[in-house]
Structure formats: structure tokens, C-alpha cells
Design a protein around this motif. Structure first.
Motif, PDB file in Angstrom:
ATOM      1  N   ILE A  89      -4.070  -5.790   1.341  1.00  9.58           N
ATOM      2  CA  ILE A  89      -3.513  -4.443   1.149  1.00  9.58           C
ATOM      3  C   ILE A  89      -2.558  -4.236   2.315  1.00  9.58           C
ATOM      4  N   VAL A 103       0.064  -1.286   5.877  1.00  8.87           N
ATOM      5  CA  VAL A 103      -0.765  -0.108   6.158  1.00  8.87           C
ATOM      6  C   VAL A 103      -0.384   0.559   7.470  1.00  8.87           C
ATOM      7  N   SER A 110       0.816  -1.221   0.000  1.00  7.55           N
ATOM      8  CA  SER A 110       0.000   0.000   0.000  1.00  7.55           C
ATOM      9  C   SER A 110       0.846   1.267   0.000  1.00  7.55           C
ATOM     10  N   THR A 135      -7.158   4.242   0.335  1.00  9.46           N
ATOM     11  CA  THR A 135      -6.388   3.268  -0.446  1.00  9.46           C
ATOM     12  C   THR A 135      -7.198   2.007  -0.684  1.00  9.46           C
TER      13      THR A 135
END
Length: 394
Positions: free
Chosen positions: A172, A175, A141, A186
Motif C-alpha cells: 500500500i 502513504v 494509496s 486505508t
């Protein structure tokens, strides 16, 4: 007034306690003739084995270089400190690992190098996706993810053509370096772009699941828990058993954990709170660490976690954490109010019934696995001989 899972009745020493039978959940007939010694299949399973996914499903870890695939595997399944993953070298070959920690957490993880093109004509990608239970695609990400989205689309569309039963999971990742608003933005952007690409290709029926993950908190363990749960055919039965257990015991929340990986393989139907899950993980760490110090015999014999393992932690908000051993590698962790925990005898009796039902689920599964192994052997014997004449079983 609280009820119990089964009525305590007078019984002889040879009689078994009454418990919730699996017939109530559609899990089949009596399993008394199950082979308790029959374990899950070990070693590498033949890709052509049509029954292999029942024995040991395969999870693929894919993504671009340096996206964090190997770090995820080391932190979740090898208890590596997140800071130590900074010194991991980039993966340059396919790494396969068997995860056989318990009767329900039993699969293979394949870690794929990001720099290799698996869709090159000289590479048999169908062999990879055949028999796969879940495909986890890791996206960094904190990097430009346009190339990763293009690779995700190519991977998903090719895999779906080979195996329509694959669960597609998108992590993802990394983060921890993003603000809360940036995390949400995102995730929304990646979700929108990935599904738009599938819609443009006429593949709207492919479902992608998205998770925000980091190895520096418990989000990666929770995400992996959701992935593994989809591969457990007994999940509805386990959830039903947990729902009955907590409703009759005055329990707020209950998790069934694999103590080795801290993946929860089932929970009741109430929503999962991240803070609650983190407390459960911390409790398991405390129990295992203390048991390793004080739970062994003087000569070092025995195991730190066994059928006698139990723990009670009282929090400062009138909540009690209660841990009990279910099987060799499974633990039940419950959240109970102090006033409800005063009826500990009731909770323990219901837990005894719940534990026996879980063992019955395990026995039924062993019967299915054993039966499929027999079918597989018979199928191999029926294969045609080189001259085309079918073999006749004598």
C-alpha cells in the motif's frame, strides 16, 4: 554470567576454532568438499528448469500505471534519490533485472507495465508465474483503489492456479502523504476488501501480506526485507545463529544486512522497531561513504568494504551501535548497552564463531546448488529423442 558460543581451548596453529556446527540446526553433513569457487547461476534461467527457483527466484512487481513500481526498484536497488524518481518515465515494456549482491540476496526482479493486459488470450501468462517466488502488487494509496483491487484479485487468482507456492505481497504505497489515522483506515479497508473478494471466490486459503510503504522513508526497505526473507531457505538457521549470538554476548538486537541494498536478510527473534532499523541503515551509509573516501589505498586500489571493516558509534542514550563485516556483501549490525560493550573481547570472540558458521551455511548452499545443476544436466540428457526413443547415457 555471559557465555561464549564455543569454548576457547588450547590448540595448534593448524586446528580450527570450535564453532556452532550446522548439524545443530539440521543443515546437513560436513561441507568440506564444497566448491568455494562455484557461484550462483548467471544469465537468464530456462523457465522449464525445475531447479531454477533454488538458484535464482523471481520477484514480480505488478500494479496499475503510475503506482510507483519503477520508483521502488530504483530507490531500493539503485540508490536513486526519491526526488529523482519524479522524472522517471512510465514503464512501457517488461524490465528484468538480476539482483546478485550477495550469497543470500540473489533473485530476479521483473517490473511489469501497468497498461498491458497480461491475461489476454494471446499472452502466455503461465510462463510468467511459473518459477516465481513472490508477487508484489503495488497499490497507490492516494488514488481510488477500486480498480487496483479488481486487478489484484484477477492477478492473484490466475497466478495461484499456475503456481500455488507464490508469496503474495501487497504494498500500500505512497502513504507519506497520509495522516497516521488515514494510513490505518486505508490498510484496514484494502485488507478487508481484498480478502472478501478471495472468500467470495472460494479461495480463502490464499494468504495476502500487506505493507504500508513509501520511498521517502525506510518503510520500503523494511517491506522488501520481509519479502526477500521468505525466499531464503536458510532463514531459520540464520535466525537461530543470531539468537544464540545475542543471548551469549549481552546484545540487545542484531541484524544481518546486505550492505548494497540495505535489506536485512535476518534478525533475531525480538521484535523489530522501525527507529532501530533506520539507525542501522544510516550507520551502513556512514560506514560505506567514509570507507569510500578513506578506506582505499593511495593508488585507489582495494575495496571500501572488506574483512577489516568495522565501526562503533556511541549514542547519547547509553547504547552502542557495532558493525562488523561477515562476508563480502553482508554486515552484522548490533545494538549493545555500554556496560555490556565493556566485554568487547567476548563479543568479538562470539562474532568470530558466528561468522564461521555463516560461511559454513554458504558452503552447504553451494553444495546444494551444484548438486541440482548436475541433476538438471542429467535430466536434459534423458529427454526423449524426436522418434520417441529415450536417450541412453553412455
Amino acid at each position: 554470567m555471559s557465555q561464549v558460543l564455543g569454548k576457547p581451548q588450547p590448540q595448534d596453529e593448524d586446528d580450527e576454532d570450535e564453532l556452532v556446527g550446522l548439524a545443530d540446526y539440521g543443515d546437513g553433513p560436513d561441507s568440506s568438499d564444497a566448491d568455494p569457487d562455484s557461484g550462483t547461476e548467471e544469465g537468464v534461467l530456462d523457465f522449464s528448469d525445475p531447479f531454477s527457483t533454488e538458484v535464482k527466484p523471481r520477484i514480480l512487481l505488478m500494479g496499475l500505471r503510475r503506482s510507483g513500481k519503477s520508483s521502488i526498484q530504483k530507490v531500493v536497488f539503485h540508490k536513486m534519490s526519491p526526488n529523482e524518481t519524479l522524472f522517471l518515465e512510465s514503464t512501457n515494456k517488461i524490465c528484468r533485472e538480476d539482483v546478485s549482491n550477495s550469497s543470500f540476496v540473489n533473485f530476479q526482479i521483473w517490473d511489469f507495465p501497468g497498461q498491458i493486459d497480461f491475461f489476454d488470450p494471446t499472452f502466455d501468462y503461465e510462463m510468467i508465474f511459473r518459477g516465481t517466488g513472490a508477487l508484489i502488487f503495488v497499490i497507490d494509496s492516494q488514488d481510488d483503489y477500486m480498480e487496483a483491487l479488481a486487478r489484484l484479485h484477477l492477478t492473484v487468482t490466475r497466478a495461484y492456479k499456475v503456481n500455488t507456492d507464490i508469496n503474495f505481497e501487497v504494498f500500500i504505497h505512497k502513504v507519506d502523504g497520509l495522516s497516521d489515522d488515514h494510513k490505518i483506515e486505508t490498510q484496514r479497508d484494502i485488507h478487508q476488501r481484498a480478502n472478501d473478494d478471495l472468500a467470495d471466490a472460494g479461495l480463502e486459503k490464499i494468504h495476502l501480506s500487506f505493507y504500508l510503504t513509501s520511498i521517502y522513508d525506510h518503510s520500503i526497505f523494511e517491506a522488501f526485507s520481509k519479502v526477500v526473507q521468505k525466499l531464503i531457505p536458510q532463514l531459520p538457521t540464520l535466525e537461530n545463529l543470531l539468537n544464540i549470538f545475542i543471548s551469549n554476548s549481552g546484545i540487545e538486537k542484531a541484524f544481518l544486512f546486505d550492505v548494497v541494498s540495505k535489506i536485512y536478510i535476518a534478525t533475531d527473534s525480538t521484535p523489530v522497531d522501525m527507529q532501530t532499523y533506520e539507525l542501522c541503515c544510516d550507520m551502513i551509509d556512514v560506514v560505506i561513504d567514509i570507507s569510500c573516501i578513506y578506506g582505499l589505498k593511495e593508488d585507489g586500489a582495494g575495496t571500501p568494504y572488506d574483512k577489516e571493516s568495522t565501526a562503533i558509534i556511541k549514542l547519547n542514550n547509553t547504547t552502542v551501535l557495532y558493525l562488523k563485516e561477515v562476508t563480502k556483501f553482508l554486515a552484522l549490525v548490533c545494538f549493545v548497552r555500554e556496560e555490556s560493550f565493556e566485554r568487547k573481547g567476548l563479543i568479538d570472540y562470539n562474532f568470530h564463531c558466528f561468522r564461521k558458521a555463516i560461511h559454513e551455511v554458504f558452503e552447504v548452499r553451494m553444495k546444494v546448488v551444484k548438486s541440482r545443476k548436475v541433476q538438471n544436466r542429467l535430466q536434459k540428457k534423458k529427454r526423449a529423442t524426436p522418434n520417441g526413443t529415450p536417450r541412453v547415457l553412455l
